[in-house]
Design an enzyme around this catalytic site. Structure first.
Site, PDB file in Angstrom:
ATOM      1  N   LYS A 496       0.843  -1.542  -0.039  1.00  0.00           N
ATOM      2  CA  LYS A 496      -0.294   0.294  -0.701  1.00  0.00           C
ATOM      3  C   LYS A 496       0.754   0.865  -0.192  1.00  0.00           C
ATOM      4  O   LYS A 496       2.312   1.493   0.488  1.00  0.00           O
ATOM      5  CB  LYS A 496      -1.066   0.004   1.422  1.00  0.00           C
ATOM      6  CG  LYS A 496      -0.635   0.169   2.480  1.00  0.00           C
ATOM      7  CD  LYS A 496      -1.097  -0.485   3.533  1.00  0.00           C
ATOM      8  CE  LYS A 496      -0.034  -0.670   4.770  1.00  0.00           C
ATOM      9  NZ  LYS A 496      -0.422  -1.335   6.235  1.00  0.00           N
ATOM     10  N   TYR A 720      18.033  29.572   8.436  1.00  0.00           N
ATOM     11  CA  TYR A 720      16.763  30.402   8.939  1.00  0.00           C
ATOM     12  C   TYR A 720      16.452  30.314  10.147  1.00  0.00           C
ATOM     13  O   TYR A 720      17.120  28.982  11.250  1.00  0.00           O
ATOM     14  CB  TYR A 720      15.660  29.057   8.272  1.00  0.00           C
ATOM     15  CG  TYR A 720      15.341  29.751   6.791  1.00  0.00           C
ATOM     16  CD1 TYR A 720      14.799  31.038   6.139  1.00  0.00           C
ATOM     17  CD2 TYR A 720      15.454  29.208   6.316  1.00  0.00           C
ATOM     18  CE1 TYR A 720      14.794  30.969   4.891  1.00  0.00           C
ATOM     19  CE2 TYR A 720      15.379  28.906   4.963  1.00  0.00           C
ATOM     20  CZ  TYR A 720      15.143  30.077   3.815  1.00  0.00           C
ATOM     21  OH  TYR A 720      14.156  29.945   2.016  1.00  0.00           O
TER      22      TYR A 720
HETATM   23  C1  LIG Z   1      -0.538  -1.813   6.802  1.00  0.00           C
HETATM   24  C2  LIG Z   1      -0.976  -3.445   7.427  1.00  0.00           C
HETATM   25  C3  LIG Z   1      -0.051  -4.385   7.363  1.00  0.00           C
HETATM   26  C4  LIG Z   1       1.703  -4.413   7.680  1.00  0.00           C
HETATM   27  O1  LIG Z   1       1.917  -3.995   8.466  1.00  0.00           O
HETATM   28  P1  LIG Z   1       3.418  -4.330   8.443  1.00  0.00           P
HETATM   29  O2  LIG Z   1       3.417  -3.958  10.179  1.00  0.00           O
HETATM   30  O3  LIG Z   1       4.006  -2.858   8.239  1.00  0.00           O
HETATM   31  O4  LIG Z   1       4.008  -5.397   8.227  1.00  0.00           O
HETATM   32  C5  LIG Z   1      -1.506  -5.486   7.846  1.00  0.00           C
HETATM   33  N1  LIG Z   1      -2.127  -5.399   8.187  1.00  0.00           N
HETATM   34  C6  LIG Z   1      -2.888  -4.647   7.863  1.00  0.00           C
HETATM   35  C7  LIG Z   1      -4.426  -4.177   7.644  1.00  0.00           C
HETATM   36  C8  LIG Z   1      -2.148  -3.345   6.890  1.00  0.00           C
HETATM   37  O5  LIG Z   1      -3.171  -2.130   7.168  1.00  0.00           O
END
Ligand SMILES: *Cc1c(COP(=O)(O)O)cnc(C)c1O
Length: 827
Positions: A496, A720
Site C-alpha cells: 500500500k 533560517y
Molecule cells: C499495513 C498493514 C499491515 C502490514 O503491517 P506491517 O507492520 O508493515 O507489517 C498488515 N495488515 C494491515 C491491515 C495493514 O494495514
C-alpha cells in the site's frame, strides 16, 4: 449446470477418468479467478504466453477436482487418483461447445456486435440504454475472442432478458466458431477499418468473415454510408434483413438530417419511418456520434418506445479508452498510446490530443513510430498518415523508424519542427527530450518499439537525491519470514501507499515472481496501476471507495469489506454490472478500533454470505494494535483468540471456510503460532524489524551528494532563524534534500544526522525546503560531489533515526516525495 458425465459427452472427450460424479457450475480458464473449487471445471488452455496445464497442481491443492486437458492424461490420472480428467484435442474448442449448448437453453434476444472499432463502446452504450428496462447480460470488458466469447455466454442465466455479446476476429475461420456460440438474433456491425487487414487478402474477405456472425439474425444494424458493408450484405444475401442508418440516403431506416456539434454536446436530428426525432448526446467526436447512431437504431429495433426517452441518450457515459495520461516534467502532459498503431487509432488519439492541448493551453507534439498493423503498402500508407496528420494542429513532429524517414516527403512541411530518427535510442540520445516543455505530447507507437522508454524519460524528474532499493534484499527478507512460519502459510505482501513509499510496482513485481499469495494496496487506483503494468497475483484493496467499484471489477481487484454500508453498495454494483461471485475479504475489529465489523455483527454477516451469489468471502482477517509491544501481549493474545472464535463462527454459519489471517510483521516475529492460513507482511520486507531481528537485510537506502562545502567561523550562524552554530568554527556541507523531499524538518539542529565516508555528521540549523546543512567537522576529508547517506547505512539505521525524532520507520520512508528518484537493484 451440467454433470461432468454430460459435459464429457457434449465435448466428445476421447478419454475420461471420472472418479466421482460432480455437478459443474463454473468454468475456469484463469487459475487466479478460482471461487468454488468443488463445482469448477478447469480448462487447461495453452497459448503463446502461458500453459494452463502448469496450474493443475496448484488448483488441485485448492480443492479443484475436475479438469479438461490436452496432454499427459495418463500421468495426471495416476498422480491425482481422486480427480476427474477429460482429454480432448482442442481445449478451447471444447469450452466453445459447452457454451454453444448452454446458449441453446435460452430464448431471448441476443445482440451480437462486431466491427473493426467501437465494439466495446457500442456494447456498453447499448447496455446503458437498456439496463433500466431489462435485465441485461453482456460480455465483461472486451471479452470478444475465441476464449472470451464462450466465457461471456456461459454467464447467461434464466433471469436475463437480453444478452449483448461482442465478437472480435483477427483471421479467417474464426467467426464461424464464434457464431455457433453466440447465435445472435440481432446483429450489429460498427464499421470496417484496416485493423488485422494483414491476415486477409482483401477488405471484402474481411467483411464477409465478420458478417458470418449474422447468418441466423432476424435483424442486422449497419451504417449504410459504408459501401464495403453494403456490398458484403448484398453478397451474402443479408440485405433484406438489414436496417441501416445514413446521413446521405433519405430512404434509410434511420435518416440523419443534421448533426449540430456544440461545445460539449451534439444534437442529432433524424427521421425514423417518417417521424422526426431529436436527441442530444454528451459527445462531440466523430467516432462517438457514429457509435451512438448505431445504438439508436439497435434500441429502436429492440423496443421502439425507448426512442421516446431522449434522456436515456443524454445520460450516456463515456467508456474508458486505452489512452494513458501521464504528468511529465517541465509541465508536459504525456498521452501514451502504445497499445497498437493503426490509422484508425491514430485518428482517435489525435482527436483526444487536440482537445487536451487546447483545454490546457499546451503545444501539441506528436511522436510517431512506424505503423505496423496495416494492409496498405508502405507508400500509400504513409501518404495517408501524412495527410491525416496534416488535418491537425501539430507544432512539433518526431518520426521514429526507417520507414517514416524513407517517406518523410509525405509529412507536412508546414509543421514548425520536423525530425526523423532511425530508432527510439537515437531519439532519446538527442537533446530533444530535454527541450520539450509546456507541451501535450502524444506518443503513438507500435508495441515492438517499446515507447514506454520515451514516456519514462519525459516524466523523470532531474534531481540528485535517490532512494536505492535492493530487490534481492526484499526477496531475502520474504524467504526469511517464510522460514519462520509453519509450512504452507501464505504471505500477503502489503504494498500500500506505493509500497510504503519505496515504489509499488518494482517491489510488487519481485514479490509476484516469488509467488506471494497476494498483494495488498490501499486504494483501487494503486491496484489498477499494478495490474496495468502486468502484475498477476491477486490484489487486495484495503480501503475500496464506492467511486472506484468499477475499477475494482474491471481490473480484477479484491476489496476488503469492513461495514454493512460498503458491503451493500458493493453487492448492488456487482448485481448491476452482471457479475457474480466476486471475491472479497472481511475485516473484523478485535481491538484496533480502526475499520472492521464488530464480532457481534459476524453471525448476521455470515448469513448474508451463506445466501449471496454475488459475493464470496475469500478471507477473513483482523489487525493487531500492539503486536510489537511486549507489555501489551495479554491484549494481543486476546485479540487473536477473539478473532479465532469469530472466524470459526463465520465459517460455520456461512457454510464454507475462508482463509484466516491476523499477523503483520511484528506479529510474525513475535506470535508465529497464530499464523493461521496466511500473514500480512509490510515493513519487514524492507528489512526493518519491529523487534530488531538481526537476520533481515536492509533494502532501502536514501542517498544524495555533497553540493558544496564552506567554512563557518564560531561567531556566525547557519540557516533560517539563525539556529545553527559551530562554536569552534569549521566546515559545513550543503546537501540537496529538504522537507519538500519528505526529509523531516524534525531532523533540524542536530537531532538527525547523515553519513559521509562512514562517519556521522549531524544536521546543523533548520532543514530548508530543498536543502539542508551538515556539520563536517568529523569528516574533514569530504569533497564536493561525495556520496552522503541519509539512511539505510549501519551508521544511519532507519530505526535509530526514527527514534531520534520520535516517530516510526514507516513515516520516514512513506513521506519521501515523488521527486526523490527511486532506483532498483537486483542481481
Ligand atoms: C499495513 C498493514 C499491515 C502490514 O503491517 P506491517 O507492520 O508493515 O507489517 C498488515 N495488515 C494491515 C491491515 C495493514 O494495514
Amino acid at each position: 449446470m451440467y454433470t461432468l458425465q454430460t459435459i464429457a459427452e457434449k465435448i466428445h472427450a476421447h478419454q475420461c477418468a471420472i472418479r466421482s460424479e460432480v455437478f459443474i457450475e463454473h468454468f475456469l480458464t484463469d487459475s487466479r479467478s478460482l471461487m468454488h473449487p468443488q463445482s469448477t471445471l478447469f480448462f487447461a488452455i495453452r497459448t503463446v504466453t502461458g500453459d494452463g496445464h502448469l496450474y493443475i497442481d496448484q488448483l488441485y491443492n485448492h480443492g479443484v477436482r475436475s479438469f479438461v486437458v490436452k496432454d499427459e492424461f495418463d500421468k495426471l490420472t495416476q498422480q491425482y487418483p481422486d480427480a476427474n480428467f477429460l482429454e480432448v484435442r482442442d481445449v478451447i474448442r471444447s469450452l466453445q461447445k459447452i457454451a454453444a449448448e448452454w446458449r441453446r437453453e435460452f430464448n431471448i434476444p441476443v445482440v451480437g456486435v462486431t466491427g473493426s472499432n467501437g465494439k466495446t463502446i457500442v456494447k456498453e452504450f447499448l447496455y446503458q440504454l437498456l439496463a433500466d428496462t431489462y435485465r441485461v447480460v453482456r460480455s465483461p470488458r472486451s471479452y470478444n475472442s475465441q476464449l472470451g466469447v464462450p466465457l461471456s455466454v456461459l454467464k447467461m442465466t434464466s433471469e436475463d432478458q437480453i444478452a449483448i455479446f461482442e465478437a472480435g476476429i483477427s483471421q479467417l475461420g474464426e467467426m464461424a466458431r464464434i457464431e455457433e456460440v453466440i447465435k445472435p438474433t440481432i446483429g450489429v456491425i460498427t464499421n470496417i477499418g484496416s485493423a488485422h487487414q494483414e491476415n486477409f487478402s482483401s477488405i471484402a474477405q474481411k467483411v464477409d468473415e465478420k458478417l458470418l456472425l449474422f447468418g441466423g439474425c432476424d435483424r442486422i444494424v449497419y451504417n449504410m454510408d459504408e459501401p464495403e458493408i453494403v456490398a458484403g450484405l448484398q453478397r451474402l444475401g443479408l440485405l433484406s434483413r438489414a436496417r441501416g442508418w445514413s446521413r446521405k440516403d433519405p430512404k434509410a431506416h434511420l435518416y440523419v438530417r443534421s448533426i449540430e456539434t456544440g461545445r460539449d454536446t451534439t444534437k442529432l436530428n433524424f427521421l425514423v419511418l417518417g417521424i422526426e426525432y431529436s436527441i442530444e448526446i454528451p459527445f462531440t467526436d466523430q467516432a462517438s456520434i457514429e457509435n451512438v447512431l448505431t445504438c439508436v437504431l439497435t434500441t429502436i429495433i429492440i423496443n421502439p418506445s425507448l426512442i421516446d426517452h431522449p434522456e436515456l441518450f443524454s445520460k450516456l457515459e463515456p467508456v474508458e479508452m486505452r489512452l494513458e495520461l501521464i504528468e511529465g516534467n517541465k509541465n508536459n502532459l504525456i498521452i501514451n498510446d502504445v497499445y497498437n498503431n493503426d490509422i484508425n487509432s491514430l485518428k482517435i488519439a489525435l482527436d483526444f490530443q487536440q482537445q487536451r492541448a487546447t483545454d490546457a493551453d499546451l503545444e501539441p507534439v506528436l511522436i510517431l513510430t512506424e505503423i505496423q498493423q496495416s494492409a496498405l503498402n508502405e507508400r500509400p500508407l504513409y501518404s495517408r498518415v501524412g495527410e491525416l496528420i496534416g488535418k491537425y494542429r501539430i507544432s512539433k513532429f518526431y518520426g521514429i523508424g526507417k520507414e517514416l524517414f524513407a517517406y518523410r516527403e509525405f509529412f507536412p512541411t508546414e509543421i514548425g519542427e520536423r525530425n526523423f530518427f532511425p530508432s527510439v535510442e537515437d531519439f532519446l540520445s538527442s537533446d530533444i527530450p530535454q527541450q520539450l516543455s509546456q507541451a501535450c505530447i502524444l506518443i503513438k507507437g507500435a508495441r515492438s518499439f517499446h515507447c514506454e522508454r520515451i514516456s519514462d524519460r519525459l516524466s523523470r524528474k532531474v534531481h540528485e537525491t535517490t532512494l536505492e532499493v535492493d530487490l534481492d534484499a526484499v526477496a531475502h527478507n520474504l524467504q526469511y519470514y517464510r522460514s519462520k512460519l509453519p509450512q504452507g502459510t501464505q504471505c500477503i505482501a502489503m504494498v500500500k501507499a506505493q509500497g510504503y513509499g519505496v515504489g509499488a510496482y518494482e517491489v510488487a513485481k519481485k514479490l509476484d515472481q516469488m509467488h506471494v499469495g497476494a498483494l495488498a494496496v490501499a486504494v483501487a487506483d494503486e491496484g489498477r496501476e499494478l495490474r496495468s503494468q502486468g502484475i498477476l497475483s491477486p490484489i487486495l484493496v484495503m480501503n475500496p471507495e464506492p467511486t472506484a467499484f468499477d475499477t475494482l471489477l474491471e481490473w480484477h481487484l479484491e476489496p476488503v469489506v469492513f461495514s454493512w454500508k460498503l458491503l451493500r453498495a458493493l453487492a448492488n454494483k456487482i448485481d448491476k454490472q452482471g457479475f457474480d461471485n466476486i471475491g472479497v475479504h472481511i475485516e473484523v475489529d478485535t481491538g484496533m478500533h480502526r475499520l472492521g465489523f464488530r464480532p457481534d455483527e459476524i453471525p448476521e454477516l455470515a448469513r448474508f454470505f451463506a445466501q449471496s451469489h454475488l459475493l464470496r468471502a475469500r478471507s477473513i482477517f483482523t489487525h493487531l494494535a500492539a503486536a510489537d509491544m511486549p507489555e501489551e501481549d495479554a491484549f494481543t493474545r486476546n485479540q487473536l483468540e477473539v478473532f479465532r472464535t469469530t472466524a470459526d463462527q463465520f465459517s460455520e454459519i456461512a457454510g464454507y471456510r475462508p482463509l484466516y489471517h491476523a499477523l503483520n510483521t511484528a506479529g510474525v516475529e513475535r506470535f508465529p503460532q497464530y499464523a493461521f492460513d496466511c500473514v500480512r507482511l509490510g515493513i519487514g520486507l524492507y528489512g526493518i524489524s519491529p523487534s530488531m531481528d538481526k537476520h533481515l537485510e536492509p533494502a532501502v537506502r536514501l542517498r544524495t551528494t555533497l553540493l558544496q562545502k564552506s567554512y563557518i567561523s564560531g561567531d556566525e550562524t547557519i540557516g533560517y532563524g539563525r539556529r545553527g552554530h559551530l562554536t569552534q568554527g569549521g566546515e559545513i556541507g550543503i546537501i540537496p534534500i529538504g522537507y519538500a523531499d519528505g526529509y523531516s524538518r524534525r531532523m533540524s539542529c542536530g537531532r538527525g544526522w547523515v553519513v559521509v565516508h562512514g562517519k556521522r555528521c549531524p544536521i546543523v540549523g533548520n532543514v530548508c525546503m530543498d536543502t539542508c546543512m551538515i556539520d563536517l567537522s568529523q569528516c574533514p576529508e569530504a569533497q564536493e560531489g561525495d556520496e552522503v547517506i541519509l539512511f539505510g547505512d549501519k551508521e544511519a539505521r532507519i530505526e535509530d533515526l526514527a527514534r531520534a525524532i520520535d516517530t516510526i520507520p514507516y513515516e520516514l520512508i512513506a513521506d519521501l516525495a515523488p521527486r526523490v528518484r527511486r532506483v532498483y537493484y537486483q542481481n
